[in-house]
Design a protein around this motif. Structure first.
Motif, PDB file in Angstrom:
ATOM      1  N   TYR A  18       0.808  -1.220   0.000  1.00 30.29           N
ATOM      2  CA  TYR A  18       0.000   0.000   0.000  1.00 30.29           C
ATOM      3  C   TYR A  18       0.840   1.269   0.000  1.00 30.29           C
ATOM      4  O   TYR A  18       0.379   2.322  -0.439  1.00 30.29           O
ATOM      5  N   ASP A  55      -5.606  -0.086  -5.066  1.00 34.39           N
ATOM      6  CA  ASP A  55      -6.570   0.836  -5.666  1.00 34.39           C
ATOM      7  C   ASP A  55      -5.944   2.170  -6.060  1.00 34.39           C
ATOM      8  O   ASP A  55      -6.356   2.790  -7.045  1.00 34.39           O
ATOM      9  N   ALA A  56      -4.960   2.624  -5.291  1.00 35.41           N
ATOM     10  CA  ALA A  56      -4.346   3.930  -5.554  1.00 35.41           C
ATOM     11  C   ALA A  56      -3.518   3.934  -6.832  1.00 35.41           C
ATOM     12  O   ALA A  56      -3.123   5.007  -7.311  1.00 35.41           O
ATOM     13  N   PRO A 163      -5.418   5.024   2.298  1.00 35.62           N
ATOM     14  CA  PRO A 163      -6.200   4.284   1.295  1.00 35.62           C
ATOM     15  C   PRO A 163      -7.641   4.769   1.211  1.00 35.62           C
ATOM     16  O   PRO A 163      -8.307   4.969   2.223  1.00 35.62           O
ATOM     17  N   GLY A 164      -8.092   4.964  -0.020  1.00 31.30           N
ATOM     18  CA  GLY A 164      -9.471   5.384  -0.244  1.00 31.30           C
ATOM     19  C   GLY A 164      -9.690   6.885  -0.248  1.00 31.30           C
ATOM     20  O   GLY A 164     -10.775   7.353  -0.587  1.00 31.30           O
ATOM     21  N   ARG A 166      -9.750  10.221  -1.798  1.00 35.39           N
ATOM     22  CA  ARG A 166      -9.763  10.710  -3.182  1.00 35.39           C
ATOM     23  C   ARG A 166      -9.219  12.144  -3.297  1.00 35.39           C
ATOM     24  O   ARG A 166      -9.018  12.640  -4.404  1.00 35.39           O
ATOM     25  N   ALA A 330     -13.523  -4.862   5.375  1.00 37.42           N
ATOM     26  CA  ALA A 330     -12.417  -3.907   5.324  1.00 37.42           C
ATOM     27  C   ALA A 330     -12.440  -3.011   6.560  1.00 37.42           C
ATOM     28  O   ALA A 330     -13.488  -2.813   7.177  1.00 37.42           O
ATOM     29  N   ASN A 334     -15.080   1.761   1.456  1.00 39.00           N
ATOM     30  CA  ASN A 334     -14.744   1.899   0.034  1.00 39.00           C
ATOM     31  C   ASN A 334     -13.326   1.462  -0.330  1.00 39.00           C
ATOM     32  O   ASN A 334     -12.798   1.883  -1.359  1.00 39.00           O
ATOM     33  N   VAL A 335     -12.693   0.629   0.510  1.00 38.13           N
ATOM     34  CA  VAL A 335     -11.376   0.073   0.185  1.00 38.13           C
ATOM     35  C   VAL A 335     -11.400  -1.430   0.457  1.00 38.13           C
ATOM     36  O   VAL A 335     -12.232  -1.914   1.229  1.00 38.13           O
ATOM     37  N   ASP A 337      -8.931  -3.051   1.977  1.00 35.47           N
ATOM     38  CA  ASP A 337      -7.863  -3.244   2.952  1.00 35.47           C
ATOM     39  C   ASP A 337      -8.430  -3.792   4.264  1.00 35.47           C
ATOM     40  O   ASP A 337      -9.219  -3.126   4.937  1.00 35.47           O
ATOM     41  N   HIS A 363     -15.984  -5.165  -1.620  1.00 33.21           N
ATOM     42  CA  HIS A 363     -14.584  -4.987  -2.006  1.00 33.21           C
ATOM     43  C   HIS A 363     -13.685  -6.155  -1.600  1.00 33.21           C
ATOM     44  O   HIS A 363     -12.525  -6.196  -2.005  1.00 33.21           O
ATOM     45  N   HIS A 401     -19.568   0.866   3.695  1.00 28.08           N
ATOM     46  CA  HIS A 401     -19.274   1.031   2.269  1.00 28.08           C
ATOM     47  C   HIS A 401     -20.431   1.740   1.558  1.00 28.08           C
ATOM     48  O   HIS A 401     -21.608   1.455   1.822  1.00 28.08           O
TER      49      HIS A 401
END
Length: 436
Positions: A18, A55-56, A163-164, A166, A330, A334-335, A337, A363, A401
């Motif tokens: 990550y 995801d990134a 993570p996640g 934006r 998670a 929205n990740v 992980d 996810h 999520h």
């Protein structure tokens, strides 16, 4: 310095997770040739096929840098010899006794030492206790006779990945940097200044290490505070979520933190204990940190207690005879992980109380291998449809999520226990919903 300024320096990033993979692609995108190193052949196979598991890092970005010849990956650590800048991004977990497990850092430093040559800049990004870079990594690198500050250069720059998120990515998050001596500090500022938007130099590697710990101690303590208030206010018949929403309208002197089912991710549940461990050397207590850890660690058990209470009162059913669906594996929304996710602990606790439990996560299709929850490996996410949901006695919201249809859950489930205020935030009010 000239090689960095001219972007002729080759960078090596060790650990393509990550932190490491987004950093490697960011460095490549800014014109440097980058070699990524990892001990997991499956990751290298995926990267060679331009398939990102983070995801990134979109597949398109990975493909662009690979086809441009600026990024490639390998399990062959002998290739470190060709790198001018080497960045260490390996895990720093805790043992079951909450002591630092530095084995990944030690083995990585030993691998670097095997090919170390004059002129190289070695950077540690892994989160750890203040003093690690100079007291642990440096002696390993100097075993071959080369000296830090004279022959090679050593620095620390804490990772700040989220993570996640934006709104920020690796290149736009200000980068704290430090070096062992003026020359190393100058190289750190030059290198990171060439790949990120803003560099924040500090006076020493230990200071930079302390910056990262301070950031996460701050969050851990404040989350523990609001978790403790949640339990207290719940006993008083007060909604903690309403309290926080009103309190955050104050334009000064207050910052909102939110309660939950426990702490997750690699940083907040772990990093503060690196400082508590180091504090023993100075015979100084870290009572705030340790108390925060106790409160946050107790939250999954509190949530399962509330679940059992709600099942008994609302449905007249014991948890030992109930079927429970946990929403979200998670650790955050929205990740994919699951590192240190409280959902894993919730599932374990329900099983300990002889309940039947499954999970749904859009996810995370399957529970991967973890150090602490081996018995859960291989469990798969169940579908989220009316027939499936109506087959459970209770739905437990652990991770909120956005892809979940909460309105449908409220209609289908006989009981919902919400740890994230997911329904109220969406304007959904139903007698079947219990906050925990």
């Amino acid at each position: 310095m000239a090689a960095i300024a001219g972007k002729r320096a080759r960078a090596g990033v060790i650990g393509l997770g990550y932190v490491g993979l987004p950093l490697a692609i960011t460095i490549a995108r800014n014109g440097f040739d980058v070699t990524g190193f990892d001990i997991d052949p499956a990751k290298i196979t995926a990267l060679d096929a331009h398939s990102s598991y983070i995801d990134a890092v979109p597949d398109a970005a990975l493909k662009a840098e690979s086809e441009a010849g600026r990024f490639h990956s390998t399990t062959d650590f002998a290739a470190l010899a060709s790198c001018d800048v080497i960045v260490i991004c390996v895990p720093t977990p805790l043992t079951k006794h909450r002591e630092p497990d530095m084995s990944y850092v030690v083995r990585t430093a030993e691998a670097i030492a095997g090919t170390l040559r004059p002129g190289q800049l070695v950077v540690l990004e892994s989160t750890t206790w203040p003093g690690t870079t100079d007291e642990l990594v440096r002696p390993i690198l100097e075993r071959g006779g080369l000296r830090s500050g004279e022959d090679f250069f050593l620095g620390f720059s804490p990772e700040r990945e989220d993570p996640g998120n934006r709104d920020f990515e690796t290149a736009t998050i200000p980068k704290v940097v430090a070096g062992a001596g003026e020359a190393a500090s100058a190289l750190m500022q030059a290198f990171y200044g060439a790949v990120v938007k803003a560099v924040v130099p500090v006076s020493s590697n230990a200071t930079a290490e302390a910056v990262k710990l301070t950031e996460n101690v701050f969050r851990a303590v404040n989350i523990a505070l609001v978790n403790e208030l949640k339990v207290l206010y719940d006993a008083m018949g007060i909604d903690i979520w309403e309290v926080v929403e009103a309190a955050k309208t104050k334009p000064f002197g207050y910052m909102p933190f939110y309660p939950g089912p426990g702490l997750g991710g690699h940083c907040i549940p772990i990093d503060p204990f690196y400082l508590t461990w180091k504090s023993r050397e100075f015979e100084l207590p870290t009572r705030f940190i340790e108390l925060a850890g106790e409160i946050n660690a107790s939250m999954p058990r509190h949530v399962v207690g509330r679940l059992a209470e709600a099942l008994d009162i609302r449905l007249g059913k014991a948890l030992s005879r109930a079927r429970v669906l946990v929403i979200g594996l998670a650790y955050k929304k929205n990740v994919p992980d699951i590192r240190e996710s409280p959902s894993l602990k919730l599932i374990e606790l329900i099983l300990e109380r002889k309940g039947t439990v499954d999970y749904h996560d859009p996810h995370v299709a399957e529970v991967p291998r973890t150090r602490e929850y081996m018995a859960l490996k291989g469990r798969r996410s169940v579908p989220l449809d009316e027939e499936t949901v109506r087959g459970y006695d209770a739905v437990l919201i652990s991770t909120d999520h956005d892809a979940v249809d909460y309105g449908a859950l409220a209609r289908w489930a006989p009981l919902v226990v919400d740890t994230r205020n997911a329904f109220a935030r969406r304007g959904i009010d139903d007698d079947t919903i219990v906050k925990a």
